[in-house]
Design an enzyme around this catalytic site. Structure first.
Site, short mmCIF file in Angstrom:
data_model
loop_
_atom_site.label_atom_id
_atom_site.label_comp_id
_atom_site.label_asym_id
_atom_site.label_seq_id
_atom_site.Cartn_x
_atom_site.Cartn_y
_atom_site.Cartn_z
N ARG A 13 -38.98 22.08 25.41
CA ARG A 13 -38.71 21.03 24.44
C ARG A 13 -39.42 19.73 24.80
O ARG A 13 -39.93 19.02 23.93
CB ARG A 13 -37.20 20.80 24.40
CG ARG A 13 -36.69 20.38 23.06
CD ARG A 13 -35.20 20.18 23.09
NE ARG A 13 -34.89 18.80 23.45
CZ ARG A 13 -33.65 18.31 23.56
NH1 ARG A 13 -32.64 19.10 23.40
NH2 ARG A 13 -33.45 17.05 23.86
N HIS A 25 -28.38 11.11 7.72
CA HIS A 25 -27.42 12.21 7.87
C HIS A 25 -26.50 12.24 6.65
O HIS A 25 -26.02 11.18 6.22
CB HIS A 25 -26.60 12.01 9.15
CG HIS A 25 -25.64 13.12 9.40
ND1 HIS A 25 -26.04 14.36 9.88
CD2 HIS A 25 -24.30 13.21 9.20
CE1 HIS A 25 -24.99 15.15 9.98
NE2 HIS A 25 -23.92 14.48 9.58
C1 GRF Z 1 -30.76 15.60 3.97
O1 GRF Z 1 -29.50 15.90 3.48
C2 GRF Z 1 -30.67 14.76 5.22
O2 GRF Z 1 -29.56 13.92 5.23
C3 GRF Z 1 -30.52 15.81 6.29
O3 GRF Z 1 -31.37 16.85 5.89
C4 GRF Z 1 -31.50 16.83 4.47
C5 GRF Z 1 -32.96 16.79 4.17
O4 GRF Z 1 -33.20 16.93 2.79
N1 GRF Z 1 -30.84 15.27 7.59
P1 GRF Z 1 -34.67 16.70 2.22
O5 GRF Z 1 -35.58 17.65 2.98
O6 GRF Z 1 -35.03 15.28 2.45
O7 GRF Z 1 -34.58 17.05 0.78
#
Ligand code: GRF
Length: 217
Positions: free
Chosen positions: A68, A112
């Site tokens: 990683r 998030h």
């Molecule tokens: C979103 O819900 C974000 O909050 C989470 O992953 C998802 C990504 O969606 N971390 P997108 O690829 O931007 O449509």
């Protein structure tokens, strides 16, 4: 206007990336997307970047054989090659470690789909449904070494409606995310997010708040 250079990391559809691309097309937006990097070659977000004329790079983990740190160090190098100053995680499905965080100290943002510290990790929307909360939302935060634990920058709320399932709630939260993330990124590159002795201090511009209220529907 000198615009801050942002690297966006994705793994999937990239609707948040699209919101950032759209915002950055506005003449007054203080950030430009210098590069988009995905750990998945098939991520739709890579195509979104190409269509917008933004360098789109697949940075797969396979050749790093589970190391990683080596993956993150190479990623940091790639971002530096593109002159990146800020990093925005937008559905990037890997935990980022010290090799990246130390290269961009307190300059990595994440979005998030829940009101952190509730429902960290994967499937936040399903976690909210299972818990029976009436309000959930989305959080933009600075990334630290934990999983969705870093200092909170900006939050918005949406209702959980009767009959909601995961996709319906996710779609409502995503519409909110698309409002939150460009705003938080703008604040970041404008120097409105400072970390003083481990405490994040966010100073929004006049007329803007640290929260978006419950957005119905
Ligand atoms: C979103 O819900 C974000 O909050 C989470 O992953 C998802 C990504 O969606 N971390 P997108 O690829 O931007 O449509």
């Amino acid at each position: 206007m000198t615009r801050g250079r942002v690297g966006v990391l994705i793994s999937g559809s990239g609707t948040n990336l699209q919101a950032l691309i759209d915002a950055s097309r506005e003449a007054t937006f203080p950030a430009e997307i210098a590069v988009v990097v995905s750990d998945r070659s098939a991520a739709l977000g890579l195509e979104r970047a190409r269509l917008a004329g933004i360098p789109a790079v697949f940075h797969g983990a396979r050749s790093f054989a589970g190391d990683r740190d080596a993956y993150d160090a190479a990623l940091a190098g790639l971002l530096h090659e593109h002159g990146v100053e800020w990093v925005a995680l937008a559905g990037f499905l890997r935990l980022v470690g010290s090799a990246l965080l130390d290269a961009f100290p307190w300059r990595v943002l994440n979005i998030h789909p829940a009101l952190l510290p509730s429902f960290p990790g994967l499937h936040a929307q399903e976690q909210a449904l299972a818990a029976g909360v009436r309000i959930t939302g989305a959080t933009v935060h600075l990334v630290d070494r934990g999983c969705d634990t870093g200092p909170i920058v900006l939050q918005g709320a949406v209702p959980v409606l009767p009959g909601d399932d995961g996709p319906a709630l996710s779609a409502r939260i995503l519409r909110l995310e698309h409002q939150l993330y460009p705003r938080a990124l703008r604040w970041a590159v404008e120097g409105r997010i400072q970390v003083v002795d481990g405490t994040v201090v966010v100073t929004p511009p006049p007329g803007e708040d640290l929260t978006l209220g419950v957005v119905a529907g």
